[in-house]
Design a protein around this motif. Structure first.
Motif, PDB file in Angstrom:
ATOM      1  N   PHE A 179       8.168   1.988   5.175  1.00 41.78           N
ATOM      2  CA  PHE A 179       9.195   3.005   4.970  1.00 41.78           C
ATOM      3  C   PHE A 179       8.476   4.320   4.721  1.00 41.78           C
ATOM      4  CE2 PHE A 179      12.149   5.339   2.064  1.00 41.78           C
ATOM      5  CZ  PHE A 179      13.144   5.569   2.992  1.00 41.78           C
ATOM      6  N   GLN A 180       8.907   5.385   5.410  1.00 40.07           N
ATOM      7  CA  GLN A 180       8.212   6.662   5.323  1.00 40.07           C
ATOM      8  C   GLN A 180       9.129   7.761   4.800  1.00 40.07           C
ATOM      9  OE1 GLN A 180       6.944   6.688   9.527  1.00 40.07           O
ATOM     10  NE2 GLN A 180       4.824   6.633   8.790  1.00 40.07           N
ATOM     11  N   PRO A 191      11.722   1.457   9.838  1.00 42.42           N
ATOM     12  CA  PRO A 191      11.096   0.735  10.952  1.00 42.42           C
ATOM     13  C   PRO A 191      12.150   0.240  11.932  1.00 42.42           C
ATOM     14  CG  PRO A 191      11.247  -0.685   9.048  1.00 42.42           C
ATOM     15  CD  PRO A 191      11.728   0.665   8.594  1.00 42.42           C
ATOM     16  N   ASN A 192      11.702  -0.265  13.067  1.00 38.87           N
ATOM     17  CA  ASN A 192      12.623  -0.784  14.074  1.00 38.87           C
ATOM     18  C   ASN A 192      13.260  -2.107  13.651  1.00 38.87           C
ATOM     19  OD1 ASN A 192      12.044   1.399  15.667  1.00 38.87           O
ATOM     20  ND2 ASN A 192      10.632   0.307  17.012  1.00 38.87           N
ATOM     21  N   GLU A 197       0.838  -1.195   0.000  1.00 35.09           N
ATOM     22  CA  GLU A 197       0.000   0.000   0.000  1.00 35.09           C
ATOM     23  C   GLU A 197       0.870   1.240   0.000  1.00 35.09           C
ATOM     24  OE1 GLU A 197      -3.794   1.897   2.501  1.00 35.09           O
ATOM     25  OE2 GLU A 197      -2.735   0.113   3.232  1.00 35.09           O
ATOM     26  N   LEU A 198       0.409   2.267  -0.707  1.00 36.02           N
ATOM     27  CA  LEU A 198       1.087   3.562  -0.754  1.00 36.02           C
ATOM     28  C   LEU A 198       0.110   4.616  -0.253  1.00 36.02           C
ATOM     29  CD1 LEU A 198       3.285   5.569  -1.549  1.00 36.02           C
ATOM     30  CD2 LEU A 198       2.481   5.427  -3.918  1.00 36.02           C
ATOM     31  N   THR A 241       3.904   6.901   2.995  1.00 40.81           N
ATOM     32  CA  THR A 241       4.189   5.645   3.695  1.00 40.81           C
ATOM     33  C   THR A 241       4.028   4.479   2.733  1.00 40.81           C
ATOM     34  OG1 THR A 241       3.423   6.517   5.824  1.00 40.81           O
ATOM     35  CG2 THR A 241       3.553   4.126   5.599  1.00 40.81           C
ATOM     36  N   PHE A 242       5.103   3.697   2.608  1.00 38.08           N
ATOM     37  CA  PHE A 242       5.059   2.440   1.850  1.00 38.08           C
ATOM     38  C   PHE A 242       4.891   1.305   2.852  1.00 38.08           C
ATOM     39  CE2 PHE A 242       7.677   5.362  -0.589  1.00 38.08           C
ATOM     40  CZ  PHE A 242       7.191   5.224  -1.883  1.00 38.08           C
ATOM     41  N   GLU A 243       3.870   0.507   2.688  1.00 38.43           N
ATOM     42  CA  GLU A 243       3.654  -0.642   3.556  1.00 38.43           C
ATOM     43  C   GLU A 243       4.242  -1.893   2.907  1.00 38.43           C
ATOM     44  OE1 GLU A 243       2.412  -0.532   6.483  1.00 38.43           O
ATOM     45  OE2 GLU A 243       1.373   1.406   6.603  1.00 38.43           O
TER      46      GLU A 243
END
Length: 328
Positions: free
Chosen positions: A81-82, A98-99, A48-49, A61-63
């Motif tokens: 990734f944002q 992300p962590n 998702e974008l 935001t890329f999911e």
């Protein structure tokens, strides 16, 4: 009063239209880039974008993002990734990782855990997005390899600044705090963490770092000015300074001054870790012993290597082929 209200409404509608156009342009640009990578045989996917941030920001935001370059064998995947940007300054981006994420190469797979990993990046305001400057920072870094080693750091900072007069030249500064090498290298005489991990260098490349570095090939170094590269762990010290160039094949030419203390302990720890081919360790030990003998009395290494015509020299003594630098 009515006229003022109309002016405010028109301005608000105009700003909404501007934000919507900028957001859709950003979405179209991202989608086109991913489509182009797939056409080249990459794996370039996301589930998702999302674009948010009205009225002043474009927050992307890329999911479940996955990127894999078949030519180099490098792959990266992350749950998200944002990329954040001001709508009126789209060439200045804030990137957030992300962590937990993974990075794979033909040699090994790395699992990267961290806290607050982010970067501030400023690009040239053009379609090539040439890199102007970048600052990367992360806390509580933990890198674990499927080769059964782990490196941790309390914090890591990296700064890259493009030279104002030469767009292919960049200054690099790296500093690590609380860096803990793999446990297999430690013994009871060494502290848990290194006391220094620093880099200060200027590297000139054969072209500017921009989108082509991802889409085509990585820029290759043509000149390296190493003002200081230092790593110290307990009594063990490695330090290097140098001024070198490369030819079209990446072969070094110039001088590199090396300092090393307690290098014998480094070799023994590498041998005891059983993570490195014994033949490689034996070869490195022989070379370090040669460096030590050329440095004068004592066991420490302090000498200058010269790279000329594809060969490496210590003074007038030839040591072998000059190193080759090539970025995959």
């Amino acid at each position: 009063m009515r006229r003022l209200l109309i002016v405010v409404l028109v301005a608000a509608l105009g700003w909404f239209a501007y934000w919507f156009i900028v957001a859709q342009t950003a979405r179209s640009g991202y989608e086109s880039w991913f489509d182009a990578r797939r056409a080249e045989g990459w794996q370039a996917d996301y589930s998702e974008l999302q674009l948010r941030g009205f009225p002043n920001r474009i927050d992307t935001t890329f999911e479940n993002i996955q990127l894999a370059d078949p030519e180099t064998g490098f792959a990266w995947d992350a749950p998200f990734f944002q990329v954040f940007a001001l709508s009126y300054k789209p060439n200045h981006l804030i990137a957030v990782w992300p962590n937990r994420q993974t990075l794979s190469s033909p040699l090994q797979k790395l699992t990267i855990n961290s806290e607050d990993m982010k970067a501030s990046v400023v690009f040239a305001p053009n379609t090539n997005l040439g890199l102007r400057r970048a600052n990367f920072a992360t806390e509580a870094l933990n890198i674990t390899s499927d080769k059964r080693w782990t490196i941790t750091a309390d914090s890591l900072r990296l700064a890259i600044v493009q030279d104002e007069t030469q767009d292919t030249s960049y200054q690099f500064a790296l500093q690590g705090q609380g860096v803990a090498p793999p446990a297999s290298l430690r013994n009871e005489l060494l502290p848990a963490t290194m006391s220094a991990l620093d880099l200060d260098a200027t590297v000139t490349f054969d072209r500017e770092w921009d989108l082509r570095a991802l889409e085509q090939r990585r820029p290759q170094p043509t000149a390296i000015k190493l003002r200081n590269a230092k790593a110290q762990w307990g009594p063990m010290l490695f330090q290097a300074v140098g001024d070198m160039t490369t030819n079209e094949s990446g072969v070094l030419d110039g001088e590199l001054t090396l300092r090393a203390k307690e290098w014998q302990a480094m070799v023994e720890m590498a041998r005891d870790s059983r993570q490195i081919d014994p033949l490689v360790i034996d070869g490195a030990e022989q070379l370090l012993r040669l460096f030590s003998s050329l440095s004068g009395p004592g066991e420490d290494i302090d000498l200058t290597l010269s790279f000329k015509n594809g060969r490496t020299y210590a003074g007038l003594l030839p040591l072998g082929s000059a190193p080759v630098i090539f970025l995959r």
